[in-house]
Design a protein around this motif. Sequence first.
Motif, mmCIF file in Angstrom:
data_model
loop_
_atom_site.group_PDB
_atom_site.id
_atom_site.type_symbol
_atom_site.label_atom_id
_atom_site.label_comp_id
_atom_site.label_asym_id
_atom_site.label_seq_id
_atom_site.Cartn_x
_atom_site.Cartn_y
_atom_site.Cartn_z
ATOM 1 N N ASP A 1 2.877 11.482 -2.237
ATOM 2 C CA ASP A 1 3.691 12.136 -1.212
ATOM 3 C C ASP A 1 5.038 12.514 -1.821
ATOM 4 O O ASP A 1 5.936 11.679 -1.940
ATOM 5 C CB ASP A 1 3.891 11.195 -0.021
ATOM 6 C CG ASP A 1 4.449 11.912 1.197
ATOM 7 O OD1 ASP A 1 5.245 12.854 1.007
ATOM 8 O OD2 ASP A 1 4.116 11.531 2.330
ATOM 9 N N LYS B 1 0.816 -1.215 0.000
ATOM 10 C CA LYS B 1 0.000 0.000 0.000
ATOM 11 C C LYS B 1 0.853 1.269 0.000
ATOM 12 O O LYS B 1 0.319 2.368 -0.043
ATOM 13 C CB LYS B 1 -0.946 0.005 1.208
ATOM 14 C CG LYS B 1 -1.940 -1.157 1.185
ATOM 15 C CD LYS B 1 -2.701 -1.218 -0.119
ATOM 16 C CE LYS B 1 -3.656 -2.382 -0.188
ATOM 17 N NZ LYS B 1 -4.278 -2.532 -1.530
ATOM 18 N N VAL B 2 2.151 1.112 0.056
ATOM 19 C CA VAL B 2 3.065 2.253 -0.064
ATOM 20 C C VAL B 2 4.074 1.911 -1.147
ATOM 21 O O VAL B 2 4.913 1.024 -0.977
ATOM 22 C CB VAL B 2 3.789 2.558 1.263
ATOM 23 C CG1 VAL B 2 4.747 3.734 1.076
ATOM 24 C CG2 VAL B 2 2.784 2.871 2.364
ATOM 25 N N CYS C 1 6.712 8.771 -2.545
ATOM 26 C CA CYS C 1 5.985 7.504 -2.613
ATOM 27 C C CYS C 1 4.513 7.768 -2.938
ATOM 28 O O CYS C 1 4.023 8.879 -2.785
ATOM 29 C CB CYS C 1 6.098 6.725 -1.302
ATOM 30 S SG CYS C 1 5.279 7.510 0.106
ATOM 31 N N GLU D 1 0.874 6.499 -1.784
ATOM 32 C CA GLU D 1 0.146 5.778 -0.738
ATOM 33 C C GLU D 1 -1.202 5.323 -1.290
ATOM 34 O O GLU D 1 -2.074 6.141 -1.571
ATOM 35 C CB GLU D 1 -0.043 6.670 0.492
ATOM 36 C CG GLU D 1 1.273 7.113 1.130
ATOM 37 C CD GLU D 1 1.062 8.055 2.305
ATOM 38 O OE1 GLU D 1 -0.125 8.335 2.628
ATOM 39 O OE2 GLU D 1 2.053 8.514 2.892
ATOM 40 N N LYS E 1 8.111 12.277 0.777
ATOM 41 C CA LYS E 1 8.620 10.915 1.005
ATOM 42 C C LYS E 1 8.859 10.150 -0.293
ATOM 43 O O LYS E 1 9.337 9.020 -0.269
ATOM 44 C CB LYS E 1 7.631 10.134 1.882
ATOM 45 C CG LYS E 1 7.458 10.697 3.275
ATOM 46 C CD LYS E 1 6.474 9.851 4.085
ATOM 47 C CE LYS E 1 6.307 10.404 5.487
ATOM 48 N NZ LYS E 1 5.319 9.601 6.282
#
Length: 259
Positions: A146, A108-109, A151, A153, A149
Motif C-alpha cells: 500500500d 499483519k500490517v 505499509c 499488508e 498508507k
Amino acid sequence: MDIEQKQAEHIEFFVKQASALKGSALTSVIVEATSHPSLFAFSEILSVPSVLELEGTENSVYLDLLRLFAHGTWSDYKSIAGRLPQLVSAQALKLKQLTVLTLADTSKVLPYDQLMQELDVTNVRELEDFLINECMYVGIVRGKLDQLKRCFEVQFAAGRDLRPGQLGNMLQTLTDWLTTSDNLLVSIQEKIKWADTMSESDRKHRKEVEERVDEVKKSLSLKADVDFRGHEEIYSESGGVMDYEEDRGRPKRRRHPIG
C-alpha cells in the motif's frame, strides 16, 4: 512443488550431510545451508548431535551462526557481527528474508519505515523491490503493498523455527484456548437447555390459554343457545294470543235453516 515440500527435501539433504561429518568439516555444510535460496528452517540441522558438539570448540561460532539463522534477525546479527563469521551476500539476503518473516509473525500490517529500518533499506523503491522479488516471488510471504498508507499488508507468511521455550508457551496458549472453548461449550449447552425449558413452558402455557379460550367459546355458545330458545318461546306464546284475540274479534257467520 510448494514451499513446504521443498523445505522438507532440503532439510533432509542437509541433515544427512551434517550427520556424516564432524568438527571443522561441518562449517562448510552450515555455510551452504544458511546460503541456500530455498531453505528457511534450521532447527532439524541444529538438533544433529555432531552439530551440537561444536559447542565450546574453535568452530562454535558456526553453531552460533546456525542459531542466528534459526531464530534471529538482521538487527540481531548487527549487534553480534563481531563475534560471528562474516556473511556472504547470499547469507545476508537470507537473513533479511527471515527478518521479514519474524516481523510478519508479530503484525499483519508492517509500516514501510519499520521495514526499512530493520532491513537497512534506504528508500521505498528498494524496499518494494525486495518484498516483491525476494519475498513474495519466492513464496515465503503474500500480501499487498500500500503505497498510499506506506505499509505492507501481510496475508500469508511462512513460519520460522520455534525458539527454545517457545513450544511450551504455545502449548500453554493452546491449553488455555481449549479451556476457554470447553467453558464456552458448557455455557452454550446451558443456554440450549434453558431455551428448551422455556419452550416447553411456553408450549404448556399456550395449551392452557387455548383450553380456556375453548371453554369460553363453549360457555358463550351455550348461553347464546339458551337465550335464543327463550326468545323463541316468548315469540311463540305471543303469536298464540294474537291468533286468539283475532279469532274472538272476527264476526261469526249465522246459519240459515234449510227450508
